[in-house]
Design an enzyme around this catalytic site. Structure first.
Site, mmCIF file in Angstrom:
data_model
loop_
_atom_site.group_PDB
_atom_site.id
_atom_site.type_symbol
_atom_site.label_atom_id
_atom_site.label_comp_id
_atom_site.label_asym_id
_atom_site.label_seq_id
_atom_site.Cartn_x
_atom_site.Cartn_y
_atom_site.Cartn_z
ATOM 1 N N TYR A 5 117.661 54.284 38.245
ATOM 2 C CA TYR A 5 116.242 54.530 38.527
ATOM 3 C C TYR A 5 115.384 53.992 37.375
ATOM 4 C CZ TYR A 5 117.463 57.769 42.379
ATOM 5 O OH TYR A 5 117.931 58.333 43.542
HETATM 6 N N1 NAP Z 1 120.851 59.112 46.894
HETATM 7 C C1 NAP Z 1 120.055 58.143 47.286
HETATM 8 O O1 NAP Z 1 120.485 57.047 47.657
HETATM 9 C C2 NAP Z 1 118.578 58.387 47.277
HETATM 10 C C3 NAP Z 1 117.707 57.514 47.955
HETATM 11 C C4 NAP Z 1 116.343 57.814 47.926
HETATM 12 C C5 NAP Z 1 115.878 58.938 47.248
HETATM 13 N N2 NAP Z 1 116.746 59.747 46.584
HETATM 14 C C6 NAP Z 1 116.300 60.960 45.844
HETATM 15 O O2 NAP Z 1 115.410 61.694 46.667
HETATM 16 C C7 NAP Z 1 114.145 61.821 46.021
HETATM 17 C C8 NAP Z 1 113.051 61.859 47.047
HETATM 18 O O3 NAP Z 1 113.052 60.644 47.815
HETATM 19 P P1 NAP Z 1 111.682 60.003 48.276
HETATM 20 O O4 NAP Z 1 110.830 59.697 47.110
HETATM 21 O O5 NAP Z 1 111.978 58.920 49.253
HETATM 22 O O6 NAP Z 1 111.070 61.310 49.034
HETATM 23 P P2 NAP Z 1 109.976 61.493 50.141
HETATM 24 O O7 NAP Z 1 109.485 62.872 49.947
HETATM 25 O O8 NAP Z 1 110.506 61.143 51.476
HETATM 26 O O9 NAP Z 1 108.830 60.448 49.770
HETATM 27 C C9 NAP Z 1 108.100 60.612 48.588
HETATM 28 C C10 NAP Z 1 106.874 59.711 48.619
HETATM 29 O O10 NAP Z 1 106.033 60.070 49.711
HETATM 30 C C11 NAP Z 1 104.678 60.119 49.285
HETATM 31 N N3 NAP Z 1 104.286 61.533 49.309
HETATM 32 C C12 NAP Z 1 105.047 62.600 48.927
HETATM 33 N N4 NAP Z 1 104.369 63.751 49.095
HETATM 34 C C13 NAP Z 1 103.181 63.413 49.609
HETATM 35 C C14 NAP Z 1 102.062 64.176 50.008
HETATM 36 N N5 NAP Z 1 102.065 65.507 49.914
HETATM 37 N N6 NAP Z 1 100.982 63.521 50.508
HETATM 38 C C15 NAP Z 1 100.990 62.178 50.623
HETATM 39 N N7 NAP Z 1 102.014 61.387 50.257
HETATM 40 C C16 NAP Z 1 103.117 62.009 49.748
HETATM 41 C C17 NAP Z 1 104.647 59.550 47.865
HETATM 42 O O11 NAP Z 1 104.556 58.143 47.882
HETATM 43 P P3 NAP Z 1 103.157 57.341 48.077
HETATM 44 O O12 NAP Z 1 102.051 58.235 47.622
HETATM 45 O O13 NAP Z 1 103.317 56.122 47.265
HETATM 46 O O14 NAP Z 1 103.091 57.061 49.528
HETATM 47 C C18 NAP Z 1 106.020 59.915 47.366
HETATM 48 O O15 NAP Z 1 106.468 59.090 46.314
HETATM 49 C C19 NAP Z 1 114.114 60.614 45.063
HETATM 50 O O16 NAP Z 1 113.197 60.783 44.005
HETATM 51 C C20 NAP Z 1 115.536 60.579 44.582
HETATM 52 O O17 NAP Z 1 115.741 61.551 43.578
HETATM 53 C C21 NAP Z 1 118.088 59.494 46.596
#
Ligand code: NAP
Length: 334
Positions: free
Chosen positions: A66
């Site tokens: 990351y």
């Molecule tokens: N194991 C794996 O392969 C893998 C893969 C992916 C993620 N992960 C883990 O899972 C965690 C979460 O994944 P993710 O970041 O994809 O989660 P997510 O909750 O699906 O998406 C997060 C993104 O959505 C937007 N967002 C979140 N809350 C919001 C709200 N209340 N209002 C408006 N926009 C909002 C933001 O981006 P914008 O504001 O830019 O739109 C934020 O960065 C990662 O940080 C990582 O630790 C693991």
């Protein structure tokens, strides 16, 4: 930080460890978008960790790739001013880190032993609570991988093992756990698959496998990378400030007619419980059988505060069922 949220601890599957009911994901710390912008810089990263901590959050999810290592470094700097023992830190290894060097990828013994020391150094800690394999490595025999990972547990560098893998790999995780069981080695006890209202491929055999082994399930991308927050519409598509507008894959993956139909049901339930779509989507996941703790991501403190408040939302069985059914198809009644 919002005064009202006080995250609770829940058992991390059948391990003896407790995890916060919402974990905090740091994928976007130091991450560059396709347009070359950094999604979350160091100062913001520390503000987000402060906000999560203030809500009682104690479980931080990262990976050695990351932000090219910045995520771990910034977490390490933040932890240095705190009692490390109060926090649970999970990291991951797998993706290739050196051009032209196939041994710097996967779960072969050489790579795993090299990577664990480097990541502990960045985190400034002697051990990680959970070490995940970020993906399945078909080129390394399961026995070599499990023996090597078990060695890290015996050395005290890792407390628990996790598999961040996908549905087609359910049988491979089971096979690796059977090898570990036979040899008396540490098995995988935590799973981290993608799972949210519109990405449901984990339902069925993968969740049956995790249930059978008593594995914790910590879903990633619980908001479909932001799709389930209500900020995209059928009419306008990608609008507003969002990293999704700088991704070539997001629109095709998420802004589909089928997904917007699911979002309509999400909006309806969100209105009924007086919550935002993001909170309702997270609450649905937290109510799902077999789910331990979703990993919330956020680009801003406001988003994080909104998301953490999902822990306060109660859905009725009927509301959970309606949301579950909204995706339709083979998953609807699982
Ligand atoms: N194991 C794996 O392969 C893998 C893969 C992916 C993620 N992960 C883990 O899972 C965690 C979460 O994944 P993710 O970041 O994809 O989660 P997510 O909750 O699906 O998406 C997060 C993104 O959505 C937007 N967002 C979140 N809350 C919001 C709200 N209340 N209002 C408006 N926009 C909002 C933001 O981006 P914008 O504001 O830019 O739109 C934020 O960065 C990662 O940080 C990582 O630790 C693991």
């Amino acid at each position: 930080m919002s005064d009202s949220v006080d995250l609770e601890f829940v058992p991390l599957g059948d391990t003896g460890l407790q995890t916060s009911e919402l974990q905090f994901g740091t994928w976007r710390f130091g991450k560059e978008t396709e347009a070359g912008n950094v999604e979350i810089g160091e100062e913001r990263a520390h503000e987000l960790l402060d906000a999560y901590d203030a809500a009682g959050g104690r479980y931080i999810d990262t990976a050695d790739v990351y932000g090219g290592g910045k995520s771990e470094e910034w977490i390490g700097d933040w932890l240095a001013d705190r009692d490390r023992e109060r926090y649970t830190v999970a990291s991951k290894i797998y993706w290739q880190i050196r051009d032209g060097d196939p041994n710097s990828r996967g779960t072969n013994r050489k790579n795993v032993r090299d990577r664990i020391d480097a990541l502990l150094d960045r985190l400034g800690t002697d051990y990680v609570d959970v070490l995940y394999i970020h993906r399945w490595d078909d080129e390394t025999p399961a026995r070599e991988m499990m023996k090597t990972l078990n060695g890290l547990v015996e050395d005290g560098k890792v407390h628990y093992l996790g598999a961040s893998t996908h549905r087609p790999n359910a049988w491979k995780v089971a096979k690796a756990n059977e090898i570990a069981r036979r040899e008396g080695w540490e098995p995988f006890t935590v799973a981290q698959p993608r799972y949210n209202l519109v990405d449901r491929e984990v339902e069925g055999d993968y969740l049956e496998m995790t249930r059978s082994y008593g594995m914790a399930v910590c879903p990633w991308s619980p908001l479909g990378q932001g799709f389930l927050t209500g900020k995209y519409t059928r009419e306008d598509g990608l609008t507003g400030e969002s990293r999704a507008s700088e991704s070539s894959r997001f629109e095709e993956a998420y802004l589909t007619a089928e997904n917007f139909d699911v979002h309509d049901e999400l909006d309806a339930v969100a209105d009924e419980v007086d919550a935002s779509p993001a909170q309702t989507a997270l609450a649905w996941l937290m109510h799902r059988d077999g789910v331990t703790a979703p990993i919330v991501g956020a680009r801003t403190v406001e988003q994080l505060e909104e998301n953490l408040a999902a822990a306060e939302i109660d859905l009725t069985d009927e509301q959970v069922d309606r949301l579950t059914a909204a995706k339709g198809g083979p998953y609807a009644d699982i």
